[in-house]
Design an enzyme around this catalytic site. Structure first.
Site, mmCIF file in Angstrom:
data_model
loop_
_atom_site.group_PDB
_atom_site.id
_atom_site.type_symbol
_atom_site.label_atom_id
_atom_site.label_comp_id
_atom_site.label_asym_id
_atom_site.label_seq_id
_atom_site.Cartn_x
_atom_site.Cartn_y
_atom_site.Cartn_z
ATOM 1 N N SER A 55 -5.246 17.225 -1.491
ATOM 2 C CA SER A 55 -4.673 17.079 -2.831
ATOM 3 C C SER A 55 -5.454 17.866 -3.874
ATOM 4 C CB SER A 55 -4.641 15.600 -3.233
ATOM 5 O OG SER A 55 -5.960 15.075 -3.245
ATOM 6 N N ASN A 57 -10.283 4.890 -4.267
ATOM 7 C CA ASN A 57 -9.100 4.170 -4.766
ATOM 8 C C ASN A 57 -9.259 3.775 -6.236
ATOM 9 O OD1 ASN A 57 -8.406 4.447 -2.136
ATOM 10 N ND2 ASN A 57 -8.408 2.257 -1.625
ATOM 11 N N THR A 67 31.805 13.420 -35.023
ATOM 12 C CA THR A 67 31.822 12.469 -33.910
ATOM 13 C C THR A 67 32.796 13.056 -32.901
ATOM 14 O OG1 THR A 67 33.633 11.166 -34.808
ATOM 15 C CG2 THR A 67 31.423 10.468 -35.448
ATOM 16 N N HIS A 68 32.552 12.855 -31.632
ATOM 17 C CA HIS A 68 33.376 13.467 -30.568
ATOM 18 C C HIS A 68 33.420 14.986 -30.723
ATOM 19 C CE1 HIS A 68 34.944 9.339 -29.814
ATOM 20 N NE2 HIS A 68 34.888 9.266 -31.137
ATOM 21 N N SER A 75 20.344 40.232 -23.597
ATOM 22 C CA SER A 75 20.992 40.373 -22.303
ATOM 23 C C SER A 75 20.675 41.748 -21.740
ATOM 24 C CB SER A 75 22.509 40.215 -22.471
ATOM 25 O OG SER A 75 23.194 40.901 -21.436
ATOM 26 N N LYS A 119 23.910 40.932 -27.416
ATOM 27 C CA LYS A 119 23.643 39.506 -27.232
ATOM 28 C C LYS A 119 22.322 39.057 -27.846
ATOM 29 C CE LYS A 119 25.584 36.675 -25.306
ATOM 30 N NZ LYS A 119 25.817 36.332 -23.899
ATOM 31 N N ASN A 170 20.577 35.377 -27.477
ATOM 32 C CA ASN A 170 20.793 34.071 -26.857
ATOM 33 C C ASN A 170 19.724 33.062 -27.258
ATOM 34 O OD1 ASN A 170 23.007 35.119 -25.419
ATOM 35 N ND2 ASN A 170 21.664 35.824 -23.768
ATOM 36 N N GLU A 219 18.107 26.359 -24.664
ATOM 37 C CA GLU A 219 18.697 26.083 -23.347
ATOM 38 C C GLU A 219 17.631 25.581 -22.369
ATOM 39 O OE1 GLU A 219 20.993 29.464 -21.991
ATOM 40 O OE2 GLU A 219 21.848 29.698 -23.980
ATOM 41 N N TYR A 241 -3.911 -0.279 -2.109
ATOM 42 C CA TYR A 241 -3.732 1.170 -2.122
ATOM 43 C C TYR A 241 -3.003 1.636 -0.866
ATOM 44 C CZ TYR A 241 -4.583 6.156 -2.230
ATOM 45 O OH TYR A 241 -4.391 7.511 -2.240
ATOM 46 N N GLN A 287 -0.696 8.946 -3.767
ATOM 47 C CA GLN A 287 -1.120 10.308 -4.120
ATOM 48 C C GLN A 287 0.045 11.111 -4.715
ATOM 49 O OE1 GLN A 287 -3.996 12.357 -1.580
ATOM 50 N NE2 GLN A 287 -2.480 13.940 -1.204
ATOM 51 N N LYS A 307 0.777 12.067 -8.770
ATOM 52 C CA LYS A 307 0.122 13.031 -9.660
ATOM 53 C C LYS A 307 0.974 14.240 -10.022
ATOM 54 C CE LYS A 307 -3.822 11.735 -7.546
ATOM 55 N NZ LYS A 307 -2.991 10.605 -7.285
HETATM 56 N N1 ARG Z 1 -6.142 11.780 -3.205
HETATM 57 C C1 ARG Z 1 -6.020 10.365 -3.236
HETATM 58 C C2 ARG Z 1 -4.928 9.936 -4.214
HETATM 59 O O1 ARG Z 1 -4.554 10.731 -4.979
HETATM 60 C C3 ARG Z 1 -7.318 9.770 -3.657
HETATM 61 C C4 ARG Z 1 -7.553 8.405 -3.111
HETATM 62 C C5 ARG Z 1 -7.681 8.490 -1.644
HETATM 63 N N2 ARG Z 1 -8.034 7.240 -1.086
HETATM 64 C C6 ARG Z 1 -7.967 7.018 0.217
HETATM 65 N N3 ARG Z 1 -8.318 5.860 0.639
HETATM 66 N N4 ARG Z 1 -7.496 7.920 1.047
HETATM 67 O O2 ARG Z 1 -4.445 8.842 -4.180
#
Ligand code: ARG
Length: 477
Positions: free
Chosen positions: A30, A117, A162-163, A284, A290, A292, A297, A324, A329, A332
């Site tokens: 990660s 964790n 409206t509409h 364009s 054009k 735009n 958008e 956990y 993970q 994120k």
């Molecule tokens: N990369 C993990 C996450 O984003 C970190 C925590 C990992 N914990 C574990 N027991 N593998 O959640």
């Protein structure tokens, strides 16, 4: 000085015969996206080092060494000199490696009483609380640009719809401020979210807390949280704070998409209400004429990924057993994407709004089109004692007659008015102007000149207060 090998950087190698299969390492890693949490992870480590020292688990000299090393590592990270390697599973692994490289075995003491964790939950809260303030500042900037345009067009009448049909004349400032009000509520939502997110998971360890004499409340205060978590299982399992922030960012996306859609309409040949500055429009590759409204958008289009991020996280959370699980993970990337997306869209939209030219002449000319003053006629009859039901009928017949004759309401003669309904006397013409229709609207929140000026002043005052909140750091430095 370096007495430990950092060749195997895994934080969990002991009970395993060897490293993971390549496919597992690829799936598991990660650090490619969580590396942006490095600064927050180091802040957590500083607080944790102090708590270990207070518990007698680090000597004063060791604490000083650890804090120095963390500071040096922080500088190297900021300068890009310390980077994660392919072998680092996540931000925690990379930073522990950095600490071991500097401190040898002493670097390994910091993991006591702490788990990835509670670390990751802490890092993400710290990061998102900071990001929310940045986002709030950008939202306030957009709201300020819209408010400044409203200020310029306090006395510009426009068609209210409206509409998507002409309904009643309005002040263009009122329409612009109708886009500001949701942004102010979004700012409120961010601040409310922040208060709930300000809980520290550190001390929860893997899930059960620690047998070491840690001090979660002091750590919480050091990191700018209002308190430590009440339940160590919940501390590592809870991602409400991610889902809730993603709801706010999704709603912001929806609000920006509605503004974007209006700008697309306003800049069309058919409307011609607004002209964009060249720097905030695109051309364009084939049609030389054009111009735009791509910024508008893209603001409209980005709502899809913002809503998608919320759905992804809620779906990931649904049915997850406590505490956990590695599924977490997956919180994120949607969170980071939401922050990044809005950080891209908001400044561009703000610039577009600040530099656009509003064609007040065209708006004013369009305001009475489509018999938008018909309600004034009905209200005029009501003021003369006619039940609204009848007033509506009579005015409807007048409009139908005008439409058949291709005439505007004010072009009907006295005799023709009387022929439609004898209660329609010549005085009705007094209400048949956009100015009189607007001036008649005096109730708070309505589109008359006075209430709109009051609203503008209130919005300006509120925006000044938001600048204060967004400038406050979430974490003390
Ligand atoms: N990369 C993990 C996450 O984003 C970190 C925590 C990992 N914990 C574990 N027991 N593998 O959640």
């Amino acid at each position: 000085m370096n007495e430990v090998s950092t060749d195997d950087v895994r934080l969990w190698g002991g009970r395993f015969a060897g490293g993971p299969a390549e496919a597992v390492a690829q799936l598991s890693v990660s650090v490619g996206f969580d590396w942006r949490l490095a600064r927050h992870d180091l802040a957590g480590s500083r607080a944790h080092a102090r708590v270990l020292a207070r518990a007698g688990l680090l000597s004063e000299a060791e604490l000083a060494q650890v804090l120095d090393a963390l500071a040096a590592l922080g500088e190297e990270c900021a300068a890009g000199r310390f980077r994660p390697t392919v072998a680092d599973e996540d931000v925690h692994t990379a930073l522990e490696r950095g600490l071991l490289e500097r401190l040898g075995p002493l670097g390994g003491k910091l993991r006591a009483g702490r788990s990835r964790n509670d670390q990751i939950a802490t890092d993400l809260r710290l990061y998102l609380r900071e990001a929310a303030r940045g986002l709030g500042g950008q939202l306030a900037d957009l709201a300020a640009a819209l408010t400044e345009q409203a200020h310029q067009h306090l006395h510009t009448p426009a068609p209210g719809m409206t509409h998507l049909q002409h309904a009643q004349p309005i002040s263009f400032a009122h329409q612009l401020l109708a886009h500001v009000q949701p942004l102010l509520r979004d700012l409120d939502r961010l601040r409310d979210w922040d208060a709930r997110a300000a809980i520290s998971p550190l001390g929860a360890g893997a899930l059960a807390g620690s047998s070491l004499p840690l001090d979660p409340e002091t750590v919480a205060a050091e990191l700018g949280f209002t308190q430590a978590c009440a339940n160590s299982i919940d501390a590592v399992a809870d991602r409400d704070f991610v889902a809730e922030l993603l709801f706010v960012t999704a709603l912001v996306g929806v609000h920006l998409s509605r503004l974007g859609e209006e700008v697309v309409l306003w800049t069309s040949q058919e409307f011609g209400w607004v002209e964009l500055d060249d720097r905030y429009a695109t051309g364009s590759s084939i049609m030389p004429q054009k111009k735009n409204a791509d910024v508008a958008e893209l603001a409209r289009g980005k709502a899809g990924r913002l809503v998608g991020g919320l759905v992804a996280v809620l779906t990931m959370l649904k049915g997850l057993p406590l505490a956990y699980d590695r599924d977490l993970q997956e919180d994120k990337e949607p969170a980071f994407d939401a922050v990044d997306t809005l950080a891209l869209v908001l400044p561009a939209l703000t610039g577009m709004v600040a530099t656009m030219t509003v064609r007040a002449d065209r708006l004013a000319a369009a305001a009475p089109i489509g018999y938008s003053l018909a309600t004034e006629v009905a209200d005029w009859l009501v003021r003369r004692g006619v039940p609204f039901r009848e007033a509506h009928e009579t005015t409807g017949r007048l409009v139908a007659w005008c439409a058949g004759q291709e005439r505007e309401l004010h072009e009907v003669t006295d005799a023709e008015l009387a022929a439609i309904d004898e209660r329609l006397t010549a005085e009705v013409r007094e209400v048949l102007s956009v100015d009189s229709a607007l001036a008649a609207r005096t109730t708070p929140g309505s589109t008359g000149p006075k209430p709109v000026a009051d609203q503008l002043a209130a919005v300006q005052a509120e925006l000044a207060r938001w600048q204060e909140w967004t400038a406050q750091p979430a974490t003390p430095s």
